[in-house]
Enzyme design. Sequence first.
Site, mmCIF file in Angstrom:
data_model
loop_
_atom_site.group_PDB
_atom_site.id
_atom_site.type_symbol
_atom_site.label_atom_id
_atom_site.label_comp_id
_atom_site.label_asym_id
_atom_site.label_seq_id
_atom_site.Cartn_x
_atom_site.Cartn_y
_atom_site.Cartn_z
ATOM 1 N N HIS B 41 75.619 35.348 58.272
ATOM 2 C CA HIS B 41 75.806 34.730 59.592
ATOM 3 C C HIS B 41 77.065 35.242 60.295
ATOM 4 C CE1 HIS B 41 78.483 31.719 57.558
ATOM 5 N NE2 HIS B 41 79.057 31.709 58.732
ATOM 6 N N ASP B 91 72.221 33.656 52.966
ATOM 7 C CA ASP B 91 73.403 34.008 53.773
ATOM 8 C C ASP B 91 74.265 35.079 53.070
ATOM 9 O OD1 ASP B 91 75.100 33.930 55.890
ATOM 10 O OD2 ASP B 91 76.063 32.036 55.339
ATOM 11 N N SER B 186 84.063 31.747 56.158
ATOM 12 C CA SER B 186 82.738 32.288 55.838
ATOM 13 C C SER B 186 82.841 33.728 55.351
ATOM 14 C CB SER B 186 81.845 32.263 57.076
ATOM 15 O OG SER B 186 81.455 30.953 57.354
ATOM 16 N N GLY B 187 82.040 34.045 54.369
ATOM 17 C CA GLY B 187 82.018 35.409 53.832
ATOM 18 C C GLY B 187 83.034 35.635 52.732
#
Lengths: 27, 267
Positions: B41, B91, B186-187
């Site tokens: 995402h 994801d 995120s990530g």
Amino acid sequence: VSRRHPKSQANSLSGDVACGQPVLQGK
Amino acid sequence: LLGGEFARDRKWPWQVSLHYSGFHICGGSILSAYWVLSAAHCFDRGKKLETYDIYVGITNLEKANRHTQWFEIYQVIIHPTFQMYHPIGGDVALVQLKSAIVFSDFVLPICLPPSDLYLINLSCWTTGWGMISPQGETGNELLEAQLPLIPRFQCQLLYGLSSYLLPEMLCAADIKTMKNVCEGDSGSPLVCKQNQTWLQIGIVSWGRGCAQPLYPGVFANVSYFLSWIRYHLQIIPNPPQILPSLSSSPKNTLIIFVTIMGHLLVL
């Protein structure tokens, strides 16, 4: 260039560099 | 990260900062010289690959140092089940760099976990440059936080009917101390230490808010995607490298000839 010892990690995708072994380890 | 502490240089050498239009938007982790693991995402369809930058060997986003390396993205491979069975399912993104990372004490790859890793009694940590308060404050320093893993059935109970957790997801948060991942993390990797080696078991993915202790951070379970990651790293060749060389094209030969003649005339 890293002075890490290579070829010790079965799960390494990085070829000639050991993964998951930082020089500075937390206590 | 909410409740995180400053991370020292060299402690998390696989940590990556993903920038878009010059701003940090996501984290990532180094898998090999050409490959970074991140969250799918972080790569919206409307975003241009050329506008991304990747930084490694950095802890303060405002202060690149002599160990910092900058990269452009060659290609991004999004997991085929991304948003297929869940709004943020699958994801996972593999990011191939245009040039190779040079490893050092400050820049090293993380290990993938074995497929049968037993997750009980592991010491797990996450890192990131995400928001440091629910009000949206950000910081430039890389933060770290030790996060206990929360069994999936327990996490599902906490989220209730509003958010369904897929088997490929795992949860972690420190409910007592309010440590949790937040927007901008995120990530980034969730890593656990086993036999003196750090293994990446999760990728920061989603959660309901950041400061609500009853809603833990949800991570993509790396073990679930192992074969997909390994397959792509094995079959995809390194990107072509543009090497500096003297061109032998007629036009360039003519330019060189004219330049030499011009110098001779001056002499």
